[in-house]
Design a protein around this motif. Structure first.
Motif, short mmCIF file in Angstrom:
data_model
loop_
_atom_site.label_atom_id
_atom_site.label_comp_id
_atom_site.label_asym_id
_atom_site.label_seq_id
_atom_site.Cartn_x
_atom_site.Cartn_y
_atom_site.Cartn_z
N SER A 278 25.38 6.01 -66.71
CA SER A 278 26.06 7.00 -65.87
C SER A 278 27.56 6.76 -66.00
CB SER A 278 25.62 6.87 -64.41
OG SER A 278 26.35 7.75 -63.59
N ASP A 279 28.25 7.67 -66.72
CA ASP A 279 29.70 7.54 -66.94
C ASP A 279 30.06 6.18 -67.53
OD1 ASP A 279 30.15 10.09 -65.92
OD2 ASP A 279 30.27 9.33 -63.85
N GLY A 280 29.24 5.70 -68.45
CA GLY A 280 29.51 4.44 -69.13
C GLY A 280 28.97 3.22 -68.40
N VAL A 284 20.59 2.10 -61.51
CA VAL A 284 19.20 2.41 -61.22
C VAL A 284 19.21 3.64 -60.33
CG1 VAL A 284 17.04 1.66 -60.15
CG2 VAL A 284 18.45 0.01 -61.41
N ARG A 285 18.59 4.72 -60.77
CA ARG A 285 18.61 5.96 -60.00
C ARG A 285 17.60 5.87 -58.85
NH1 ARG A 285 21.97 9.35 -62.46
NH2 ARG A 285 21.62 10.79 -60.75
N LEU A 286 18.03 6.37 -57.68
CA LEU A 286 17.20 6.33 -56.48
C LEU A 286 17.16 7.71 -55.84
CD1 LEU A 286 18.69 2.99 -55.07
CD2 LEU A 286 16.49 3.25 -56.24
N GLY A 290 16.68 9.86 -51.84
CA GLY A 290 17.82 10.52 -51.22
C GLY A 290 19.04 9.65 -51.05
N ILE A 291 19.17 8.61 -51.88
CA ILE A 291 20.35 7.75 -51.79
C ILE A 291 20.99 7.65 -53.17
CG2 ILE A 291 19.61 6.41 -49.80
CD1 ILE A 291 18.55 4.28 -51.58
N PRO A 292 22.28 7.36 -53.22
CA PRO A 292 23.00 7.33 -54.50
C PRO A 292 22.45 6.24 -55.43
CG PRO A 292 24.53 7.39 -52.65
CD PRO A 292 23.18 7.14 -52.07
N LYS A 334 25.14 -0.72 -44.77
CA LYS A 334 23.80 -0.16 -44.67
C LYS A 334 23.30 0.42 -46.00
CE LYS A 334 21.11 3.40 -42.24
NZ LYS A 334 21.15 4.47 -41.20
N LEU A 335 24.12 1.26 -46.64
CA LEU A 335 23.71 1.88 -47.90
C LEU A 335 23.50 0.82 -48.99
CD1 LEU A 335 23.18 4.28 -49.75
CD2 LEU A 335 25.67 4.46 -50.10
N HIS A 336 24.37 -0.16 -49.04
CA HIS A 336 24.26 -1.22 -50.04
C HIS A 336 22.88 -1.89 -49.97
CE1 HIS A 336 25.12 -4.87 -52.34
NE2 HIS A 336 24.70 -5.57 -51.30
#
Length: 567
Positions: A278-280, A284-286, A290-292, A334-336
């Motif tokens: 992703s942009d170099g 890991v896609r999630l 529903g999260i980045p 939290k997101l991390h």
């Protein structure tokens, strides 16, 4: 009160068609003593009995009173209110509260919990903002131990990252070796702040900082020497502060400890085909959650925080044998942690469901977030010193002859700071005020400590009269006064409060309960004469005193506070 709830279940079960768990779930504590000790809402039986709750309450009261002599029932609208006979039940409450290790349990026996807490950054001040993770985490560790769990505490020191390159660049430009030796933390902060101020005028400084960190990562002798120096004086300073707070760790491991463990994580993610470009960068896609995406490798191929925390979690599971992993870290992360735990699950780590982030609200100054790079830091030592100074002045005024005055002032002053934080829900943001933190009146740690000291004094006075605590008798009419009965009912809730504080990971549950116990005991102390001419009466009431001090002492210790016997 929970002991009475449990006894209420036993009393009610013969008369209602509900399981013990169903009964316990609906029981309530009436808002006023004149409404009874425990209330059973009869709505739960209306459908089964095909009667109104009011009719059921009246019927149950008649049947209950015909079969019980130690508990009286009254119908009050839709409720059946139970009144326990203090003459028969007060001695039982007292005996329970005087049991060894009252409030402890074996609920978590055989399970190991690894708790990540405190985690300050090297070469930066230990500010009041660090108090939250440190003392919330310490209290949770104590609660887990009291509940039978094997607890491993880890201080995850921030000792790696580009900030060290910036600090090295600043030191080489503006550093004073003698000043750094005399006051390493304050000089490091000055340099760090100056670096960021100068960067606004000279953007090349950022590149200079990155070059120094590159040198560090690649084993440059000068960079390593500086890094080791920053780490050594910081750890020495941290240990001194932890000693004042009474906090210890099973392991103190810096982020650098995991440097050689991240490569294996990246390789495993690659083998499992979880990494995508992703942009170099490698992520890991999630999306399905529903999260980045979780960033694993930056575009220049270097690792980042999630990579390190994945390696950390795997190490704690495999080497520390953790059954549960808890992270007492601010709510802004939290997101991390959602990303890290999700990636672990993608990797096939079923135990990731037992990883939990325990967030807490920010501590601010004048409504603003603290910032090391802007120099907006309140040193914890400064706050503790001021609180201890105030405590010592009060002790000097009230008990000038106290032999260990300085030691007691340290316990009371630090207790004021810690309790002031723990009494609030951990998710609340705290706008730090020194005046508020070191308050000694009202709902404070010193109020609870003073109450415990009052109990100790009463027990000492009893012993000077030839009375021994092991002679305490609770089977007398002297425990039936409203204030004594209310105090014993309050003490009966202690085991449940420990369980609830742990269930929701909220030390404030226990802190608020200790305030309630203190208030209840002080009403008893002022309304009823504890040390009377009657030996039997004195022994009975000293039983309440002994049970109270046991609960207060244990509760304070679980929160990380001391309970001085004299103040």
């Amino acid at each position: 009160m929970t002991i009475l709830l449990e006894w209420s279940v036993e009393k009610l079960q013969p008369y209602v068609e509900l399981t013990s768990n169903e009964i316990f779930a609906v029981l309530e504590v009436p808002p006023r003593p004149e409404l009874g000790d425990v209330a059973f809402p009869c709505y739960a039986l209306a459908r089964k009995w095909k009667k109104s709750p009011e009719a059921i309450a009246g019927e149950l009261a008649d049947r209950f009173n015909a079969g019980a002599s130690d508990v009286r029932a009254e119908a009050a609208g839709s409720y059946l209110n139970l009144f326990f006979d203090p003459r028969q039940w007060a001695p039982r409450l007292l005996a329970a509260a005087l049991e060894h290790e009252y409030g402890y349990s074996a609920d978590g026996e055989g399970e190991r919990v690894v708790i990540d807490l405190s985690s300050p950054n090297i070469a930066k001040p230990f500010g009041v903002g660090h108090l939250r993770s440190t003392m919330i985490g310490n209290a949770l560790a104590n609660l887990y131990r009291a509940s039978g769990y094997e607890v491993v505490t880890v201080n995850h020191i921030g000792d790696w990252g580009t900030q060290f390159g910036k600090l090295m660049a600043a030191y080489k430009r503006w550093g004073d070796e003698e000043q750094l030796k005399q006051s390493p933390i304050r000089e490091s902060l000055r340099l760090y702040v100056k670096f960021h101020e100068e960067t606004e005028q000279d953007e090349t400084l950022e590149d200079e900082g990155r070059r120094w960190f590159w040198r560090l990562e690649n084993g440059d002798p000068e960079a390593l020497k500086l890094w080791h120096y920053f780490v050594s004086f910081s750890l020495e300073e941290f240990e001194r502060v932890y000693a004042r707070l009474g906090v210890t760790f099973n392991h103190t491991l810096g982020e650098s400890f995991y440097n050689d463990k991240m490569g294996a994580v990246v390789e495993q993610l690659r083998e499992q085909q979880l990494l995508v470009e992703s942009d170099g960068a490698q992520v890991v896609r999630l999306d399905d959650q529903g999260i980045p995406p979780c960033l694993i490798l930056k575009s220049d191929g270097t690792t980042i925080y999630p990579t390190r925390d994945l390696a950390t979690a795997l190490y704690r599971r495999r080497e520390m044998k953790a059954d549960r992993l808890l992270y007492v870290v601010g709510g802004e992360q939290k997101l991390h942690f959602q990303q890290v735990f999700s990636v672990l699950q993608r990797m096939g780590m079923d135990w990731a469901v037992n990883c939990e982030h325990i967030p807490f609200g920010l501590m601010k100054i004048d409504g603003r977030k603290m910032s090391t790079r802007k120099g907006q830091v309140v040193y914890l030592d400064t706050v503790l010193d001021e609180a201890v100074r105030k405590a010592e002045a009060i002790i000097e005024e009230k008990n000038a002859g106290l032999a260990n005055r300085r030691e007691v002032a340290e316990a009371v002053g630090i207790g004021a700071i810690v309790f002031n934080d723990l009494k609030h829900s951990r998710m609340l943001e705290v706008d730090f005020s020194l005046d508020e933190a070191i308050r000694f009146e009202g709902e404070t740690g010193p109020y609870v400590q003073y109450t415990a000291a009052r109990c100790y004094k009463l027990l000492r006075t009893g012993m000077t009269r030839g009375l021994a605590v092991d002679e305490i008798a609770g089977d007398s009419v002297y425990l039936t006064g409203p204030a004594a009965w209310d105090c014993l009912k309050m003490l009966g809730a202690f085991p449940a409060m420990v369980k609830e504080a742990l269930r929701v990971h909220e030390p404030s549950v226990l802190a608020r309960y200790l305030l309630d116990v203190s208030q209840s005991f002080n009403r008893f102390y002022h309304q009823e004469r504890v040390l009377s001419e009657s030996t039997e009466e004195t022994l009975a009431k000293l039983g309440v005193v002994a049970a109270t001090v046991q609960v207060l002492r244990t509760g304070l210790e679980l929160l990380g506070l001391k309970a001085p016997q004299q103040i």
